[in-house]
Design a protein around this motif. Sequence first.
Motif, PDB file in Angstrom:
ATOM      1  N   TYR A 122       0.803  -1.216   0.000  1.00  0.00           N
ATOM      2  CA  TYR A 122       0.000   0.000   0.000  1.00  0.00           C
ATOM      3  C   TYR A 122       0.841   1.274   0.000  1.00  0.00           C
ATOM      4  CZ  TYR A 122      -3.769  -3.199   1.053  1.00  0.00           C
ATOM      5  OH  TYR A 122      -4.663  -4.232   0.990  1.00  0.00           O
ATOM      6  N   ILE A 123       2.146   1.158   0.269  1.00  0.00           N
ATOM      7  CA  ILE A 123       2.972   2.364   0.363  1.00  0.00           C
ATOM      8  C   ILE A 123       4.110   2.406  -0.650  1.00  0.00           C
ATOM      9  CG2 ILE A 123       2.432   2.627   2.805  1.00  0.00           C
ATOM     10  CD1 ILE A 123       5.337   1.669   3.380  1.00  0.00           C
ATOM     11  N   GLU A 124       4.331   1.337  -1.391  1.00  0.00           N
ATOM     12  CA  GLU A 124       5.499   1.281  -2.261  1.00  0.00           C
ATOM     13  C   GLU A 124       5.468   2.296  -3.401  1.00  0.00           C
ATOM     14  OE1 GLU A 124       5.917  -2.747  -3.460  1.00  0.00           O
ATOM     15  OE2 GLU A 124       3.942  -2.856  -4.372  1.00  0.00           O
ATOM     16  N   ASN A 125       4.296   2.797  -3.772  1.00  0.00           N
ATOM     17  CA  ASN A 125       4.203   3.779  -4.856  1.00  0.00           C
ATOM     18  C   ASN A 125       4.141   5.220  -4.358  1.00  0.00           C
ATOM     19  OD1 ASN A 125       4.264   1.804  -6.862  1.00  0.00           O
ATOM     20  ND2 ASN A 125       2.059   1.443  -6.644  1.00  0.00           N
ATOM     21  N   ALA A 126       4.323   5.431  -3.062  1.00  0.00           N
ATOM     22  CA  ALA A 126       4.272   6.783  -2.507  1.00  0.00           C
ATOM     23  C   ALA A 126       5.538   7.553  -2.863  1.00  0.00           C
ATOM     24  CB  ALA A 126       4.131   6.703  -0.985  1.00  0.00           C
ATOM     25  N   ASP A 127       5.401   8.875  -2.942  1.00  0.00           N
ATOM     26  CA  ASP A 127       6.559   9.735  -3.171  1.00  0.00           C
ATOM     27  C   ASP A 127       7.174  10.177  -1.845  1.00  0.00           C
ATOM     28  OD1 ASP A 127       6.504   9.842  -6.064  1.00  0.00           O
ATOM     29  OD2 ASP A 127       4.627  10.943  -5.819  1.00  0.00           O
ATOM     30  N   LYS A 128       6.312  10.475  -0.865  1.00  0.00           N
ATOM     31  CA  LYS A 128       6.757  10.848   0.476  1.00  0.00           C
ATOM     32  C   LYS A 128       5.917  10.084   1.484  1.00  0.00           C
ATOM     33  CE  LYS A 128       7.638  15.614  -0.751  1.00  0.00           C
ATOM     34  NZ  LYS A 128       6.639  16.600  -1.095  1.00  0.00           N
ATOM     35  N   ILE A 129       6.559   9.679   2.586  1.00  0.00           N
ATOM     36  CA  ILE A 129       5.876   8.916   3.628  1.00  0.00           C
ATOM     37  C   ILE A 129       6.178   9.547   4.980  1.00  0.00           C
ATOM     38  CG2 ILE A 129       5.702   6.667   4.788  1.00  0.00           C
ATOM     39  CD1 ILE A 129       6.673   5.397   2.118  1.00  0.00           C
ATOM     40  N   VAL A 130       5.144   9.659   5.822  1.00  0.00           N
ATOM     41  CA  VAL A 130       5.319  10.050   7.216  1.00  0.00           C
ATOM     42  C   VAL A 130       4.664   8.952   8.064  1.00  0.00           C
ATOM     43  CG1 VAL A 130       3.225  11.475   7.289  1.00  0.00           C
ATOM     44  CG2 VAL A 130       5.051  11.864   8.944  1.00  0.00           C
ATOM     45  N   PHE A 134       8.809  -0.172  12.372  1.00  0.00           N
ATOM     46  CA  PHE A 134       8.467  -0.211  10.954  1.00  0.00           C
ATOM     47  C   PHE A 134       9.503   0.554  10.132  1.00  0.00           C
ATOM     48  CE2 PHE A 134       5.695   1.310   7.327  1.00  0.00           C
ATOM     49  CZ  PHE A 134       5.714   0.097   6.664  1.00  0.00           C
ATOM     50  N   HIS A 135       9.894   1.723  10.602  1.00  0.00           N
ATOM     51  CA  HIS A 135      10.906   2.516   9.894  1.00  0.00           C
ATOM     52  C   HIS A 135      12.217   1.748   9.819  1.00  0.00           C
ATOM     53  CE1 HIS A 135      13.821   6.025   9.611  1.00  0.00           C
ATOM     54  NE2 HIS A 135      13.205   5.971   8.453  1.00  0.00           N
ATOM     55  N   LYS A 136      12.608   1.117  10.896  1.00  0.00           N
ATOM     56  CA  LYS A 136      13.843   0.323  10.915  1.00  0.00           C
ATOM     57  C   LYS A 136      13.755  -0.830   9.907  1.00  0.00           C
ATOM     58  CE  LYS A 136      16.900  -2.224  13.988  1.00  0.00           C
ATOM     59  NZ  LYS A 136      17.083  -2.800  15.320  1.00  0.00           N
ATOM     60  N   GLU A 137      12.605  -1.483   9.858  1.00  0.00           N
ATOM     61  CA  GLU A 137      12.389  -2.583   8.898  1.00  0.00           C
ATOM     62  C   GLU A 137      12.505  -2.068   7.461  1.00  0.00           C
ATOM     63  OE1 GLU A 137      11.288  -6.473   7.476  1.00  0.00           O
ATOM     64  OE2 GLU A 137      12.047  -5.785   9.402  1.00  0.00           O
ATOM     65  N   LEU A 138      11.938  -0.894   7.195  1.00  0.00           N
ATOM     66  CA  LEU A 138      12.024  -0.315   5.849  1.00  0.00           C
ATOM     67  C   LEU A 138      13.470  -0.006   5.484  1.00  0.00           C
ATOM     68  CD1 LEU A 138       8.986   2.156   5.830  1.00  0.00           C
ATOM     69  CD2 LEU A 138       9.152  -0.057   4.676  1.00  0.00           C
ATOM     70  N   GLU A 139      14.214   0.594   6.408  1.00  0.00           N
ATOM     71  CA  GLU A 139      15.607   0.944   6.123  1.00  0.00           C
ATOM     72  C   GLU A 139      16.485  -0.288   5.902  1.00  0.00           C
ATOM     73  OE1 GLU A 139      16.668   3.533   9.402  1.00  0.00           O
ATOM     74  OE2 GLU A 139      16.519   5.244   8.049  1.00  0.00           O
ATOM     75  N   GLU A 140      16.197  -1.374   6.608  1.00  0.00           N
ATOM     76  CA  GLU A 140      17.026  -2.583   6.503  1.00  0.00           C
ATOM     77  C   GLU A 140      16.635  -3.473   5.333  1.00  0.00           C
ATOM     78  OE1 GLU A 140      16.906  -4.545  10.285  1.00  0.00           O
ATOM     79  OE2 GLU A 140      18.002  -2.937  11.283  1.00  0.00           O
ATOM     80  N   ASN A 141      15.332  -3.641   5.105  1.00  0.00           N
ATOM     81  CA  ASN A 141      14.886  -4.637   4.127  1.00  0.00           C
ATOM     82  C   ASN A 141      14.130  -4.088   2.926  1.00  0.00           C
ATOM     83  OD1 ASN A 141      15.946  -6.837   5.672  1.00  0.00           O
ATOM     84  ND2 ASN A 141      14.243  -6.548   7.085  1.00  0.00           N
ATOM     85  N   TYR A 142      13.735  -2.821   2.976  1.00  0.00           N
ATOM     86  CA  TYR A 142      13.005  -2.194   1.869  1.00  0.00           C
ATOM     87  C   TYR A 142      13.614  -0.807   1.653  1.00  0.00           C
ATOM     88  CZ  TYR A 142       9.643  -5.854   3.078  1.00  0.00           C
ATOM     89  OH  TYR A 142       9.049  -7.047   3.361  1.00  0.00           O
ATOM     90  N   LYS A 143      14.884  -0.774   1.295  1.00  0.00           N
ATOM     91  CA  LYS A 143      15.656   0.473   1.218  1.00  0.00           C
ATOM     92  C   LYS A 143      15.021   1.527   0.302  1.00  0.00           C
ATOM     93  CE  LYS A 143      20.177  -1.659   2.174  1.00  0.00           C
ATOM     94  NZ  LYS A 143      19.833  -2.096   3.450  1.00  0.00           N
ATOM     95  N   LYS A 144      14.470   1.105  -0.817  1.00  0.00           N
ATOM     96  CA  LYS A 144      13.858   2.045  -1.762  1.00  0.00           C
ATOM     97  C   LYS A 144      12.685   2.775  -1.095  1.00  0.00           C
ATOM     98  CE  LYS A 144      11.912   2.213  -6.410  1.00  0.00           C
ATOM     99  NZ  LYS A 144      11.448   1.426  -7.546  1.00  0.00           N
ATOM    100  N   ILE A 145      11.873   2.051  -0.342  1.00  0.00           N
ATOM    101  CA  ILE A 145      10.749   2.665   0.369  1.00  0.00           C
ATOM    102  C   ILE A 145      11.260   3.449   1.575  1.00  0.00           C
ATOM    103  CG2 ILE A 145       8.596   2.232   1.616  1.00  0.00           C
ATOM    104  CD1 ILE A 145       8.318  -0.335  -0.093  1.00  0.00           C
ATOM    105  N   GLY A 146      12.253   2.924   2.258  1.00  0.00           N
ATOM    106  CA  GLY A 146      12.806   3.580   3.441  1.00  0.00           C
ATOM    107  C   GLY A 146      13.318   4.980   3.148  1.00  0.00           C
ATOM    108  N   LYS A 147      13.834   5.213   1.945  1.00  0.00           N
ATOM    109  CA  LYS A 147      14.338   6.536   1.565  1.00  0.00           C
ATOM    110  C   LYS A 147      13.215   7.552   1.407  1.00  0.00           C
ATOM    111  CE  LYS A 147      18.460   4.820  -0.741  1.00  0.00           C
ATOM    112  NZ  LYS A 147      19.147   4.598  -1.996  1.00  0.00           N
ATOM    113  N   LYS A 148      11.990   7.080   1.237  1.00  0.00           N
ATOM    114  CA  LYS A 148      10.855   7.976   1.060  1.00  0.00           C
ATOM    115  C   LYS A 148      10.277   8.468   2.384  1.00  0.00           C
ATOM    116  CE  LYS A 148       9.513   5.551  -3.168  1.00  0.00           C
ATOM    117  NZ  LYS A 148       8.433   4.805  -3.827  1.00  0.00           N
ATOM    118  N   VAL A 149      10.701   7.861   3.488  1.00  0.00           N
ATOM    119  CA  VAL A 149      10.183   8.250   4.801  1.00  0.00           C
ATOM    120  C   VAL A 149      10.783   9.591   5.193  1.00  0.00           C
ATOM    121  CG1 VAL A 149      10.025   7.636   7.248  1.00  0.00           C
ATOM    122  CG2 VAL A 149       9.834   5.849   5.509  1.00  0.00           C
TER     123      VAL A 149
END
Length: 140
Positions: free
Chosen positions: A76-84, A95-110
């Motif tokens: 639900y969030i992989e196509n977002a441009d910016k995430i908060v 969740f943020h830690k999980e994104l940075e470790e395992n979903y780097k492309k999405i983690g950069k949008k946070v």
Amino acid sequence: MKNTGIWMDKEKAYIIDIKENKEDMITIFSEIEDYRIHGGSGTRFKGGPQDVVQDSKYLEREKNQFKTYFKKIIPYIENADKIVIYGPAEAGEKFHKELEENYKKIGKKVKAVLKADSMTENQTKALIRDYFKNYKPHIL
């Protein structure tokens, strides 16, 4: 430009997409067990029989349940441009830690991980709408 806000706790996540002043919201439930450790002294006397509680077993199961919860949110969030990310407890930070470790492309949008108490769906929408209306880039 698609901005996405997530309010999450251990129980559920509200995902709000804002695109061209239109809001879409979805709720995802976590299915994380709320366990209470039962055990300890079986008697009121010092040195009496005691039950051994396996904390690590519960914590490992909870960790796996969090990973499953996070995997349900990703599509639900992989196509977002910016995430908060908002939330009252440590779920948002995990969740943020999980994104940075395992979903780097999405983690950069946070753009931010912020604390917020429990709120209604309308309060959550307003909070996320206001965040992106007043958004000023900063480094996490």
